[in-house]
Design an enzyme around this catalytic site. Structure first.
Site, PDB file in Angstrom:
ATOM      1  N   SER A   1       0.850  -1.193   0.000  1.00 44.90           N
ATOM      2  CA  SER A   1       0.000   0.000   0.000  1.00 44.90           C
ATOM      3  C   SER A   1       0.884   1.240   0.000  1.00 44.90           C
ATOM      4  O   SER A   1       2.080   1.148   0.284  1.00 44.90           O
ATOM      5  CB  SER A   1      -0.940  -0.007   1.213  1.00 44.90           C
ATOM      6  OG  SER A   1      -0.206  -0.237   2.407  1.00 44.90           O
TER       7      SER A   1
ATOM      8  N   GLU B   1       1.102   5.606   0.814  1.00 42.89           N
ATOM      9  CA  GLU B   1       0.509   6.743   1.525  1.00 42.89           C
ATOM     10  C   GLU B   1       0.875   8.058   0.846  1.00 42.89           C
ATOM     11  O   GLU B   1       2.011   8.251   0.407  1.00 42.89           O
ATOM     12  CB  GLU B   1       1.042   6.725   2.960  1.00 42.89           C
ATOM     13  CG  GLU B   1       0.523   7.848   3.824  1.00 42.89           C
ATOM     14  CD  GLU B   1       0.903   7.651   5.281  1.00 42.89           C
ATOM     15  OE1 GLU B   1       0.787   6.518   5.802  1.00 42.89           O
ATOM     16  OE2 GLU B   1       1.334   8.636   5.895  1.00 42.89           O
TER      17      GLU B   1
ATOM     18  N   ASP C   1      -1.347  14.677  16.723  1.00 38.78           N
ATOM     19  CA  ASP C   1      -0.657  15.488  17.729  1.00 38.78           C
ATOM     20  C   ASP C   1      -1.303  16.861  17.747  1.00 38.78           C
ATOM     21  O   ASP C   1      -1.642  17.393  16.681  1.00 38.78           O
ATOM     22  CB  ASP C   1       0.831  15.618  17.367  1.00 38.78           C
ATOM     23  CG  ASP C   1       1.528  14.270  17.476  1.00 38.78           C
ATOM     24  OD1 ASP C   1       1.411  13.629  18.537  1.00 38.78           O
ATOM     25  OD2 ASP C   1       2.156  13.848  16.487  1.00 38.78           O
TER      26      ASP C   1
ATOM     27  N   PHE D   1      12.410  14.607  10.141  1.00 34.15           N
ATOM     28  CA  PHE D   1      11.220  13.767  10.392  1.00 34.15           C
ATOM     29  C   PHE D   1      11.484  12.809  11.551  1.00 34.15           C
ATOM     30  O   PHE D   1      10.655  12.608  12.414  1.00 34.15           O
ATOM     31  CB  PHE D   1      10.902  12.892   9.184  1.00 34.15           C
ATOM     32  CG  PHE D   1      10.207  13.595   8.063  1.00 34.15           C
ATOM     33  CD1 PHE D   1       9.597  14.825   8.234  1.00 34.15           C
ATOM     34  CD2 PHE D   1      10.148  13.000   6.803  1.00 34.15           C
ATOM     35  CE1 PHE D   1       8.965  15.460   7.189  1.00 34.15           C
ATOM     36  CE2 PHE D   1       9.523  13.627   5.746  1.00 34.15           C
ATOM     37  CZ  PHE D   1       8.934  14.858   5.947  1.00 34.15           C
TER      38      PHE D   1
ATOM     39  N   HIS E   1       3.990  -0.912   3.567  1.00 32.20           N
ATOM     40  CA  HIS E   1       3.219   0.326   3.374  1.00 32.20           C
ATOM     41  C   HIS E   1       4.240   1.440   3.134  1.00 32.20           C
ATOM     42  O   HIS E   1       5.049   1.746   4.012  1.00 32.20           O
ATOM     43  CB  HIS E   1       2.384   0.620   4.622  1.00 32.20           C
ATOM     44  CG  HIS E   1       1.605   1.905   4.543  1.00 32.20           C
ATOM     45  ND1 HIS E   1       0.382   1.999   3.905  1.00 32.20           N
ATOM     46  CD2 HIS E   1       1.859   3.147   5.026  1.00 32.20           C
ATOM     47  CE1 HIS E   1      -0.075   3.240   4.002  1.00 32.20           C
ATOM     48  NE2 HIS E   1       0.803   3.951   4.677  1.00 32.20           N
TER      49      HIS E   1
END
Ligand code: FAD
Length: 285
Positions: free
Chosen positions: A12, A14, A106, A213, A263
């Site tokens: 998959s 994103e 968040d 990140f 993913h």
């Protein structure tokens, strides 16, 4: 890892919802380019507090209108009300969306109120109470533990709460140390959790962005990778070539050990994900 081996393997991808027409066009091109990997679904992130509500919906509609691939919106509950979430669920049901990625999110900077949900397990419970089995619910998992977790045991038990509340499967935060994933899956097995836990894969294409990140989300860049990437300086092609080797090896080890798929965090770019899948012989047709 035994519990993971009987699930069918699926890939998959994103995306994030762009905020310009140009970004939307780039996303559409990336989506199209990724079709040869036969994705099980495309997911689209959601800005905590609802900041991307319309754009996430627009990107999801783009996937639905232009491909047969399942579209899975992310939905965060922080700084939200039950009424607001109910409204979004109704919209998605009308569009016959069948899969959701349910998260806490968040608190956006400047916001101090959690709203009517405190943790993702409450969102999963609410979705089940409101919509029964309509949605396949994905939740987040953290092989290297969530940065706010008080203890590793509690973090695992909090993950279990989401499964007990009705999650069908999980996608992990990205990691470069496969042992962390193997351990996490084994710990889940010991807790009696029986669901696919799909590793989240972040291709390496840009060191400074990745370092930023990783600091934010608590994913570790192992020293041996960090040192190499640092040594390439501004040489982007060397970073990409090394990143491709490292991440392909990671994926190969995960799949060989029984991971139920991959993913990809695509950052709306097809190239890095396609290059990895090509090397793994996951391109069909
Ligand atoms: P939770 O599962 O609620 O956990 C958060 C923290 O609270 C953990 O430390 C946990 O141990 C603790 N906790 C959980 N439940 C309880 C409880 N009942 N009592 C006490 N403590 C508890 N963010 C976005 O804003 N938008 C996105 O689209 C998005 N997509 C993501 C997709 C994936 C696959 C992943 C891995 C992350 C994504 N995130 C996204 C980031 C995510 O929102 C943050 O990591 C956030 O800090 C935690 O969300 P969660 O759903 O894992 O929270």
């Amino acid at each position: 890892m035994d519990s993971q081996k009987h699930y069918p393997k699926q890939i998959s991808c994103e995306f994030f919802p762009p905020n310009t027409d140009e970004g939307m066009a780039k996303l559409a091109a990336a989506r199209k380019a990724l079709m040869p990997i036969s994705p099980a679904f495309f997911s689209v992130t959601y800005g905590a507090g609802g900041s991307t509500r319309e754009r996430t919906l627009q990107a999801i509609q783009g996937i639905r209108a232009n491909s047969d691939v399942d579209a899975a919106p992310h939905l965060t509950c922080v700084a939200s009300t039950r009424a607001g979430i109910r409204e979004i669920l109704t919209t998605y049901r009308k569009l016959d969306i069948r899969r959701l990625v349910a998260l806490r999110g968040d608190l956006p900077s400047g916001m101090s109120e959690f709203g009517e949900f405190r943790y993702a397990n409450e969102l999963v419970e609410f979705i089940r109470a409101e919509t029964g089995d309509h949605f396949h619910i994905e939740v987040a998992a953290y092989p290297e533990f969530h940065p706010q977790a008080r203890t590793t045991e509690r973090d695992l038990l909090n993950f279990k709460r989401k499964v007990d509340a009705g999650a069908n499967s999980a996608i992990t935060q990205y990691f470069y140390n496969p042992e962390s994933y193997f351990r996490f899956v084994d710990d889940c097995e010991k807790l009696g959790l029986d669901l696919p836990i799909v590793p989240g894969i972040m291709p390496i294409t840009n060191f400074s962005q990745l370092a930023r990140f990783s600091d934010n989300c608590g994913a570790e860049i192992p020293r041996w990778i960090r040192k190499r990437l640092e040594s390439y300086g501004d040489d982007l092609s060397a970073i990409r070539a090394y990143g491709l080797d490292v991440v392909t090896d990671l994926c190969r080890r995960l799949l060989a050990a029984g991971a139920p798929g991959l993913h990809f965090y695509t950052m709306n770019r097809a190239g890095p994900t396609l290059a990895i899948c090509e090397r793994l012989a996951l391109i069909r047709g």
